[in-house]
Design a protein around this motif. Structure first.
Motif, PDB file in Angstrom:
ATOM      1  N   GLN A 232      38.025 -21.145 -13.265  1.00 40.57           N
ATOM      2  CA  GLN A 232      36.670 -20.738 -13.656  1.00 40.57           C
ATOM      3  C   GLN A 232      36.664 -19.272 -14.087  1.00 40.57           C
ATOM      4  N   ARG A 233      35.894 -18.993 -15.114  1.00 40.17           N
ATOM      5  CA  ARG A 233      35.772 -17.612 -15.580  1.00 40.17           C
ATOM      6  C   ARG A 233      34.308 -17.247 -15.685  1.00 40.17           C
ATOM      7  N   LEU A 234      33.974 -16.063 -15.253  1.00 36.74           N
ATOM      8  CA  LEU A 234      32.601 -15.580 -15.370  1.00 36.74           C
ATOM      9  C   LEU A 234      32.664 -14.166 -15.915  1.00 36.74           C
ATOM     10  N   PRO A 235      31.624 -13.750 -16.646  1.00 36.60           N
ATOM     11  CA  PRO A 235      31.662 -12.383 -17.162  1.00 36.60           C
ATOM     12  C   PRO A 235      31.627 -11.379 -16.007  1.00 36.60           C
ATOM     13  N   PHE A 236      32.356 -10.277 -16.173  1.00 33.54           N
ATOM     14  CA  PHE A 236      32.269  -9.208 -15.180  1.00 33.54           C
ATOM     15  C   PHE A 236      30.973  -8.459 -15.458  1.00 33.54           C
ATOM     16  N   ALA A 237      29.939  -8.864 -14.764  1.00 31.37           N
ATOM     17  CA  ALA A 237      28.617  -8.269 -14.957  1.00 31.37           C
ATOM     18  C   ALA A 237      27.821  -8.499 -13.685  1.00 31.37           C
ATOM     19  N   ALA A 238      26.950  -7.535 -13.358  1.00 34.41           N
ATOM     20  CA  ALA A 238      26.119  -7.656 -12.162  1.00 34.41           C
ATOM     21  C   ALA A 238      25.334  -8.978 -12.221  1.00 34.41           C
ATOM     22  N   PRO A 239      25.141  -9.664 -11.107  1.00 33.77           N
ATOM     23  CA  PRO A 239      25.489  -9.250  -9.743  1.00 33.77           C
ATOM     24  C   PRO A 239      26.879  -9.724  -9.304  1.00 33.77           C
ATOM     25  N   LEU A 240      27.656 -10.352 -10.222  1.00 34.30           N
ATOM     26  CA  LEU A 240      28.962 -10.899  -9.838  1.00 34.30           C
ATOM     27  C   LEU A 240      30.021  -9.795  -9.812  1.00 34.30           C
ATOM     28  N   GLY A 241      31.025  -9.977  -8.983  1.00 36.21           N
ATOM     29  CA  GLY A 241      32.136  -9.023  -8.985  1.00 36.21           C
ATOM     30  C   GLY A 241      31.772  -7.665  -8.427  1.00 36.21           C
ATOM     31  N   SER A 242      30.808  -7.642  -7.485  1.00 31.24           N
ATOM     32  CA  SER A 242      30.335  -6.340  -6.991  1.00 31.24           C
ATOM     33  C   SER A 242      31.416  -5.567  -6.247  1.00 31.24           C
ATOM     34  N   SER A 300      28.054 -21.957 -15.633  1.00 30.03           N
ATOM     35  CA  SER A 300      29.289 -21.310 -16.099  1.00 30.03           C
ATOM     36  C   SER A 300      30.342 -22.365 -16.431  1.00 30.03           C
ATOM     37  N   THR A 301      30.363 -23.455 -15.648  1.00 31.31           N
ATOM     38  CA  THR A 301      31.323 -24.524 -15.937  1.00 31.31           C
ATOM     39  C   THR A 301      30.987 -25.176 -17.278  1.00 31.31           C
ATOM     40  N   LEU A 302      29.683 -25.416 -17.517  1.00 34.27           N
ATOM     41  CA  LEU A 302      29.262 -26.021 -18.786  1.00 34.27           C
ATOM     42  C   LEU A 302      29.647 -25.131 -19.967  1.00 34.27           C
ATOM     43  N   LEU A 303      29.467 -23.813 -19.773  1.00 30.73           N
ATOM     44  CA  LEU A 303      29.810 -22.881 -20.849  1.00 30.73           C
ATOM     45  C   LEU A 303      31.302 -22.969 -21.143  1.00 30.73           C
ATOM     46  N   HIS A 304      32.075 -23.025 -20.052  1.00 33.29           N
ATOM     47  CA  HIS A 304      33.526 -23.102 -20.201  1.00 33.29           C
ATOM     48  C   HIS A 304      33.948 -24.386 -20.914  1.00 33.29           C
ATOM     49  N   ASP A 309      24.551 -26.884 -25.581  1.00 30.38           N
ATOM     50  CA  ASP A 309      23.305 -26.133 -25.381  1.00 30.38           C
ATOM     51  C   ASP A 309      23.461 -24.967 -24.402  1.00 30.38           C
ATOM     52  N   VAL A 310      24.691 -24.567 -24.087  1.00 28.32           N
ATOM     53  CA  VAL A 310      24.893 -23.444 -23.158  1.00 28.32           C
ATOM     54  C   VAL A 310      25.637 -22.320 -23.875  1.00 28.32           C
ATOM     55  N   SER A 311      25.028 -21.157 -23.892  1.00 31.43           N
ATOM     56  CA  SER A 311      25.640 -20.003 -24.572  1.00 31.43           C
ATOM     57  C   SER A 311      25.891 -18.906 -23.542  1.00 31.43           C
ATOM     58  N   PRO A 312      26.683 -17.883 -23.888  1.00 34.65           N
ATOM     59  CA  PRO A 312      26.856 -16.752 -22.971  1.00 34.65           C
ATOM     60  C   PRO A 312      25.509 -16.156 -22.563  1.00 34.65           C
TER      61      PRO A 312
END
Ligand SMILES: Cc1cc2nc3c(=O)[nH]c(=O)nc-3n(C[C@H](O)[C@H](O)[C@H](O)COP(=O)(O)O)c2cc1C
Length: 389
Positions: A232-242, A300-304, A309-312
């Motif tokens: 799984q990948r998620l953008p490094f952006a708040a609130p994730l990866g604090s 996030s899984t759908l985006l991956h 219909d799922v965008s960043p």
């Protein structure tokens, strides 16, 4: 860069393993029933289809393997079980146990009476056609008698580690990720210890450029949105990866906020500015609320998976919706749904190498229980920091 070709009469075994380890495999468990009716089995990476007409498959067992001896002595029927991505524990159990390998592994008899392991993504019932001698291994050719599909994605084995198939997940430029995977492997026993302690999943998340990559996992939780979170990948952006923001410099903290600032209200932005210091003060990050955060995981899984219909943008909006669940100021409310706690594991240079996340139980937990999770997580992260030093 051209390959350097060296010619030498002697092939060192370490070199042989290193070079051949560049080739990834799936993981199967070859099963049968012995004369007493007990399930026997062996983990095999060297499985391949051979011929369609007649239908033949093959695997290559080590002549010295006691598991292979048991299979061979059980008769000429066997079943090949293709393990699913979430079955790393089945793989480890069958590969390491000497006896009673299946005592906690569910299975059903195949048409030939061999064990079909619950959750396998495919099974192939065979009768041994030929056994060829090949150095320290045998080459077993099986004629396919019956076969069927289960569900899900297969487990993969590569360079001594397990993973799942993710298109382009190790794309060129992910050399950083490979380094991190090697480090995470050193911390794996500690991850497993923590997962066992709480009967849950522990994941290792690493920052590769502008993404948080879930690089490894131990144990399991029924709260996961997909069968395996690895990849799984998620953008490094708040609130994730604090945790990264907490121990990073001012530029990293700014990057953490700016990626998502357009989706946030001024109040949210204000609060998130405090979060890195809160996390640093506690030593760990905390996320609360199962349904909200599993929704984020689902998006996030759908985006991956490139769902149309799922965008960043959709994902950043979902992240903005759940910011309140991440790292609230003290005191943490009583009887909360503890989604997860994350703590940093440090590289020898003092930067965050990766973070360890322990996933909470389904039911709400009392404050003492949050403390118990936090203390165990912090001890594990300290041990992991030592292990990679
Ligand atoms: C991912 C994976 C792939 C493996 N592939 C093979 C294989 O292709 N052939 C083999 O002989 N052993 C293979 N092994 C090792 C055997 O499963 C088994 O652990 C080993 O033979 C241990 O010896 P024992 O059977 O005497 O317990 C593999 C193990 C793992 C974890």
């Amino acid at each position: 860069m051209p390959l350097t070709v060296q010619r030498s009469g002697v092939i060192e075994s370490a070199r042989y393993r290193q070079v051949l380890g560049q080739y990834p495999t799936g993981v199967v468990v070859v099963t049968a029933l012995d004369a007493a009716g007990t399930a026997v089995g062996m983990v095999v990476g060297s499985f391949t289809s051979v011929s369609l007409d007649p239908p033949l498959v093959a695997f290559l067992p080590d002549k010295n393997s006691s598991s292979w001896r048991s299979l061979r002595e059980s008769g000429d029927r066997f079943c090949v079980n293709v393990l699913a991505a979430a079955q790393e524990d089945v793989c480890r159990a069958v590969a390491t146990r000497k006896t009673d390998k299946f005592h906690d592994i569910g299975w059903q008899p195949s048409p030939q009476g061999n064990p079909i392991i619950d959750g396998a993504v495919a099974w192939i019932d065979c009768v041994t056609e030929q056994i060829h001698d090949a150095g320290d291994h045998d080459i077993v050719i099986g004629r396919v008698l019956d076969l069927d599909l289960g569900d899900g994605e297969p487990l993969l084995f590569y360079r001594g580690g397990y993973g799942s198939f993710m298109p382009h997940s190790l794309a060129a430029g992910d050399a950083d990720l490979l380094d991190q995977l090697r480090r995470i492997d050193l911390a794996r026993p500690h991850m497993e210890g923590l997962a066992d302690l709480f009967g849950t999943e522990v994941t290792a998340i690493t920052l590769v450029r502008d993404e948080l990559v879930l690089a490894a996992s131990a144990g399991r939780t029924e709260l996961a949105a997909s069968p395996t979170r690895v990849g799984q990948r998620l953008p490094f952006a708040a609130p994730l990866g604090s945790c990264y923001a907490a121990y990073g410099d001012a530029a990293l903290r700014e990057r953490w906020l700016s990626t998502i600032s357009e989706q946030l209200t001024p109040e949210q932005l204000e609060r998130l500015r405090e979060v890195p210091d809160t996390v640093r003060g506690r030593g760990y990050a905390i996320a609360l609320g199962h349904s909200e955060l599993s929704d984020l995981e689902r998006i996030s899984t759908l985006l991956h998976e490139r769902a149309p219909d799922v965008s960043p943008e959709t994902l950043r909006e979902a992240m903005a919706r759940v910011t309140d669940g991440y790292n609230p100021a003290d005191p943490i409310p009583a009887d909360v749904e503890l989604r997860s706690l994350s703590a940093p594991v440090f590289a020898p240079d003092g930067t965050v190498a990766f973070t360890l996340t322990v996933w909470g139980p389904a039911e709400p937990v009392a404050p003492e229980e949050v403390t118990r999770y936090a203390n165990a997580l912090l001890a594990t992260a300290t041990n992991a920091t030592r292990a990679i030093a």
